[in-house]
Write an enzyme that holds these catalytic residues in place. Structure first.
Site, PDB file in Angstrom:
ATOM      1  N   ARG A 225      -0.095 -48.411 -25.585  1.00 12.61           N
ATOM      2  CA  ARG A 225       0.957 -48.128 -24.256  1.00 12.61           C
ATOM      3  C   ARG A 225       0.087 -47.485 -23.043  1.00 12.61           C
ATOM      4  O   ARG A 225      -0.518 -46.329 -23.611  1.00 12.61           O
ATOM      5  CB  ARG A 225       2.212 -47.268 -24.601  1.00 12.61           C
ATOM      6  CG  ARG A 225       3.225 -47.599 -23.567  1.00 12.61           C
ATOM      7  CD  ARG A 225       4.450 -46.581 -23.674  1.00 12.61           C
ATOM      8  NE  ARG A 225       3.965 -45.629 -23.643  1.00 12.61           N
ATOM      9  CZ  ARG A 225       4.612 -44.446 -24.261  1.00 12.61           C
ATOM     10  NH1 ARG A 225       5.343 -44.648 -25.336  1.00 12.61           N
ATOM     11  NH2 ARG A 225       3.943 -43.238 -23.948  1.00 12.61           N
ATOM     12  N   GLU A 241      -2.475 -41.883 -18.920  1.00 13.45           N
ATOM     13  CA  GLU A 241      -3.406 -42.044 -20.322  1.00 13.45           C
ATOM     14  C   GLU A 241      -3.200 -43.371 -21.025  1.00 13.45           C
ATOM     15  O   GLU A 241      -2.197 -43.992 -20.513  1.00 13.45           O
ATOM     16  CB  GLU A 241      -3.019 -40.711 -21.184  1.00 13.45           C
ATOM     17  CG  GLU A 241      -1.620 -40.789 -21.665  1.00 13.45           C
ATOM     18  CD  GLU A 241      -1.071 -39.873 -22.900  1.00 13.45           C
ATOM     19  OE1 GLU A 241      -2.090 -39.230 -23.352  1.00 13.45           O
ATOM     20  OE2 GLU A 241       0.067 -39.540 -22.765  1.00 13.45           O
ATOM     21  N   ASN A 243      -2.603 -44.792 -24.723  1.00 19.32           N
ATOM     22  CA  ASN A 243      -2.048 -44.318 -26.062  1.00 19.32           C
ATOM     23  C   ASN A 243      -2.445 -45.701 -26.989  1.00 19.32           C
ATOM     24  O   ASN A 243      -2.078 -46.484 -26.981  1.00 19.32           O
ATOM     25  CB  ASN A 243      -0.591 -44.149 -26.115  1.00 19.32           C
ATOM     26  CG  ASN A 243       0.021 -43.089 -25.407  1.00 19.32           C
ATOM     27  OD1 ASN A 243      -0.168 -41.877 -25.614  1.00 19.32           O
ATOM     28  ND2 ASN A 243       0.800 -43.483 -24.311  1.00 19.32           N
ATOM     29  N   LYS A 460      -6.829 -30.948 -18.498  1.00 21.55           N
ATOM     30  CA  LYS A 460      -6.324 -31.434 -19.648  1.00 21.55           C
ATOM     31  C   LYS A 460      -7.169 -31.140 -20.905  1.00 21.55           C
ATOM     32  O   LYS A 460      -8.223 -31.543 -20.874  1.00 21.55           O
ATOM     33  CB  LYS A 460      -6.189 -33.003 -19.505  1.00 21.55           C
ATOM     34  CG  LYS A 460      -5.077 -33.380 -18.655  1.00 21.55           C
ATOM     35  CD  LYS A 460      -4.868 -34.992 -18.692  1.00 21.55           C
ATOM     36  CE  LYS A 460      -3.872 -35.480 -18.033  1.00 21.55           C
ATOM     37  NZ  LYS A 460      -3.428 -36.920 -18.293  1.00 21.55           N
ATOM     38  N   GLY A 465      -0.625 -33.632 -27.975  1.00 22.30           N
ATOM     39  CA  GLY A 465       0.548 -33.163 -28.782  1.00 22.30           C
ATOM     40  C   GLY A 465       1.049 -31.644 -28.452  1.00 22.30           C
ATOM     41  O   GLY A 465       1.670 -31.361 -29.283  1.00 22.30           O
ATOM     42  N   ARG A 547      10.017 -44.063 -18.042  1.00 23.90           N
ATOM     43  CA  ARG A 547      10.701 -42.861 -18.363  1.00 23.90           C
ATOM     44  C   ARG A 547      10.749 -41.949 -17.091  1.00 23.90           C
ATOM     45  O   ARG A 547       9.968 -42.004 -16.185  1.00 23.90           O
ATOM     46  CB  ARG A 547      10.009 -41.979 -19.308  1.00 23.90           C
ATOM     47  CG  ARG A 547      10.066 -42.295 -20.647  1.00 23.90           C
ATOM     48  CD  ARG A 547       9.256 -41.758 -21.767  1.00 23.90           C
ATOM     49  NE  ARG A 547       7.613 -42.122 -21.311  1.00 23.90           N
ATOM     50  CZ  ARG A 547       6.896 -41.629 -21.879  1.00 23.90           C
ATOM     51  NH1 ARG A 547       6.659 -40.618 -22.583  1.00 23.90           N
ATOM     52  NH2 ARG A 547       5.414 -41.955 -21.536  1.00 23.90           N
TER      53      ARG A 547
END
Lengths: 571, 571
Positions: A225, A241, A243, A460, A465, A547
């Site tokens: 994704r 990003e 995934n 970053k 996580g 989202r």
């Protein structure tokens, strides 16, 4: 207001590397009519240039009452906002302040009706998550359930940008595959990160072992994704990003699309919205399809798909939807195991077959293992290695996993690197256009600029996580410290351009309650890739995940970074 | 072990008048091989006879290890049970005692897999209820949800008995309609009850007012459920009660059937069961269909269906399924209101139109109002009267409601009463065959026998929904007291024959946990009836509800009367 990935608190109990929260930049808002007044800096960016890519300019972010903000096809009038720093404004305007959203013809009664119907629909159609206040909700299905947080109506999104994001998905699929095959590139790019990040080091160790034994993955399966934000000023869709492991929400995301379509079928006329403008979302069906195809390629009718799950997982229903469709549509059985269970129950037959609890595994589908937290002991690492050594199709393999790290993302953004992996020039241009500014901390020019204007960058860490991103004043402080110490720790971070998405008023449903708030959105595009040796069996964009997130923290209100599932209303 | 309706505690948060729990008769169990040893009395019954219809005889209820108990098409071997009174046995054998169920070829591992899949299926497909430990679970949809309690596998049931129950449903529909038209019969039959039962008195008052103003209901809608138990000894399917108001579980009951079919599709081969032997269950679709048809007959396209709901309702999802299907399939909108809200928001237009919150109501569908608890103040009674006075279709009307009372059930069981309402002799015979022994307390002969053998009777108060049934020794005591006092209170009760259904070992899913236990089942057959003046628009049996209940209480374990939703496996 600036936003970048990747971090902290969310109301969705999810792999935290897969959602993002927001820190405030130093933006000042003022809604005084026609007054151009804003201390906020913005920039246009040319990712191929090594020059410092910023130009500051003024921008009106708060609209005058006569300037409509478009959301969901409505024209929302934005009421009078207090001048002042954003944090202050957010506190003063607050959640559910009626002056904030003024939707002509849509009264509270209608919103209440839609909200009620939406809650009912979610409950009856499995749009659910575990309630973190319920003790066993992350362990046992069917107990402690609540509706997933979602936005009441879809978020407007430009059709051309959406199409572009979809178009580029198969190219990213291909890119990950090509990168995964270049073991030296992965090892070299991550060699310095390895020294300062234990987690990446452990992954690289497994990768090295596979290189040593010359392990080939003939059947390669990717369920990715790619997450984007639309930069308001430049109108560029910039990748946050990519995934390559545990891409979450194919299940619940598809359901939210269905929910929104259903609501617009019933309320579209009253709202002046057309349900057909919500693009279809077949993420979960296509994910199930490609998993089934990988299972077929593995060619053992008695084998199962192994879902590697966390010991507690409140987002289990998203995963269970996938398992359910795999069973119902494709008659493929899944088993769910934690890494610790796999260590206990797993064994490798001499022919490479992975057995878990005596059952042969055709495909290992990771919904755990992407964060250091998932490896509390050596047991979990043993399980990961065991699976990697096996002949089972890994989704992802260790190479695919590494190809999705931030450091690799940053390496690929360097000039002439994409060209090593992709042949087609148009493809390269399309991919490059998505890249935000990404730099290593070796780039002293960028570091100097970031110390000067930290609000334009996010730092970053490689570590996934954890909500470990660094923003604002902390960027300056960290960079100064690292410069002074001259340590290897530099390699633990990348710098990324801060993206400034547009802020929209929206309705967020959470815990059975409808909140009005300012929000920003992030678009995820799913990609599925399957090949067996030279044969590409599937390379598709498949569905999307929108989202929507509250754009700031509240005093005593909604938590910072509160994210809900959403869908798209094409404009 | 004896069982009769209607009562107390259930894990389903339901209208309590619609489920039944169980008190123990004086049965003694013994599993000693081939030993015929039982103090339990049983009887055969001729409902047309006024004579005391019992004969005591011995019966073996506990099978020897070589005698198979049939459930779900399996042959279960019942292991060694301890001799002793049932209460004792239950305590000693306990939940999950492996000796209890010994299913060849079905190990714990398989049961665990099926249970997990069943929990997942329930969660994803809306087979849910409110969790009573969650604060807002009865008020707001989407919060505090958990899977509905259900049996893991369908309960075996004789096909011919099932067919008979289905066949008789339209006759009961017709019977209720005919009885409802005989205002004098209703008033006369309930005249003595009225004096001792305030709730029935209030209902009768409304009924009287409607008679006074000569109110006619041209459009009459009945959504009934007739509940039965299969008497083990006589193999007679005996009616427990006929629900003419708030017949619950068309929604979740239909889903459990789907769940069981799904499980047998996947596990049928391993279990030796055929999913096709589960009869289809279209209860919720047909209920929605007839509600939509009633809405159409009312002929106001802007009108809605009003669902009268309790202020807290953990079984809301059952009701919401119906509303959802009404909307999706028939484009009919429902609104949910409590009686108190209807009192506040309701008004009657001069033409009889009922407005609630300004919306015209075509059909009033009661899922509240069947128990005194639903009327805590005069407000609720005003609302009930208001609705009854309106032109809206009532489901049920006050007459239909009264036709379903226990006293009317008992009156209809008297010789030559059915003949007043039904013409067809075959129909009469079929209906009569379902009647258990039912007597008023005026019947001194029966009362004497019940004092002598109280374990063969249950005393049912007219009052609904309270778990007020009287069993066992309490029957004797109450009858003796009433005889001594010679009071009017006699009229508050009827006596019903105790039914002795067979006990089967089963798996009950509750709170995410699979319990093994002895259980008995009750079959409900739904009926839908709609007419407009002389035209019968629908008169159908539609789907069924099987409920399976733990056959006794446990010390510190499952509560007494613990009921789960079930479906049928035809044998």
């Amino acid at each position: 207001m600036g936003v970048a990935s990747s971090s902290t608190s969310s109301l969705l109990s999810l792999p935290s590397h897969q959602h993002h929260s927001f820190l405030l930049s130093t933006t000042t808002f003022c809604s005084q009519r026609k007054t151009k007044l804003d201390s906020r800096s913005h920039f246009s960016f040319n990712p191929t240039s090594k020059n410092i890519p910023f130009e500051s300019h003024l921008q009106i972010l708060a609209h005058s009452p006569t300037t409509p903000l478009s959301i969901c096809g409505f024209h929302w009038k934005v009421g009078t906002l207090n001048c002042g720093r954003l944090r202050k404004m957010e506190t003063e305007v607050g959640v559910g302040a009626n002056t904030l959203l003024d939707l002509p013809g849509v009264d509270q009664d209608l919103v209440d009706k839609i909200a009620f119907d939406a809650l009912v629909w979610s409950s009856l159609h499995g749009l659910v998550v575990g309630d973190k206040t319920a003790q066993r909700s992350g362990k046992v299905p069917g107990v402690g359930m609540m509706h997933a947080p979602f936005s009441l109506l879809p978020m407007s999104f430009p059709e051309n940008q959406f199409k572009m994001a979809c178009e580029v998905a198969p190219i990213f699929n291909e890119l990950v595959d090509r990168v995964s095959l270049d073991g030296k590139f992965l090892q070299d790019s991550l060699s310095r990160t390895k020294k300062v990040d234990v987690f990446t080091a452990r992954l690289l160790d497994i990768h090295s072992k596979m290189l040593e034994i010359n392990k080939k993955e003939d059947i390669r399966l990717g369920l990715h994704r790619s997450d984007y934000m639309l930069d308001e000023q430049t109108k560029l869709l910039l990748q946050i990003e990519l995934n390559t492991i545990s891409s979450s929400f194919p299940g619940l995301g598809s359901l939210v699309t269905e929910l929104h379509r259903n609501l617009l079928i019933h309320y579209g006329e009253q709202l002046g919205l057309d349900s057909k403008k919500i693009p279809g979302n077949t993420a979960v069906k296509q994910f199930a399809e490609v998993l089934a195809k990988a299972w077929t390629e593995y060619n053992n009718p008695r084998a199962v798909v192994l879902v590697v799950a966390q010991p507690e997982e409140r987002n289990m229903y998203d995963q269970l939807w996938l398992s359910s469709i795999l069973k119902e549509r494709h008659n493929v059985t899944t088993i769910r195991k934690t890494l610790a269970e796999i260590d206990t129950e797993g064994e490798l037959l001499p022919d490479g077959t992975l057995l878990v609890g005596g059952q042969a595994v055709a495909v290992v589908y990771f919904r755990a293992g992407y964060t250091p937290i998932d490896y509390p002991s050596e047991s979990e690492w043993r399980a990961r290695l065991l699976m990697e050594q096996s002949s089972a199709v890994k989704c992802p393999s260790i190479s695919y996993h590494l190809a999705g790290t931030k450091k690799i993302q940053q390496e690929l953004a360097k000039p002439n690197v994409l060209e090593r992996f992709l042949d087609n020039k148009e493809d390269i241009a399309k991919v490059r256009k998505c890249f935000a500014g990404l730099w290593s901390l070796d780039d002293s020019e960028i570091v100097s600029h970031a110390i000067e204007k930290p609000e334009l960058y996010v730092m970053k860490p490689q570590r996934e996580g954890g909500g470990n991103n660094i923003y604002g004043e902390d960027v300056r402080e960290t960079l100064l410290r690292l410069r002074k110490e001259g340590s290897e720790e530099n390699a633990a971070y990348i710098l990324m351009q801060m993206i400034f998405p547009s802020v929209s008023p929206t309705f967020l449903m959470r815990d059975g309650i409808c909140h009005k708030d300012h929000a920003i959105s992030e678009l995820g595009i799913y990609g599925a890739y399957l090949r067996n040796k030279d044969k590409v069996i599937m390379n598709e964009q498949c569905g999307y995940l929108m989202r929507t997130k509250v754009s700031s923290s509240k005093e005593g209100g909604v938590a910072a970074g509160f994210a809900v599932l959403d869908s798209i209303y094409l404009t």
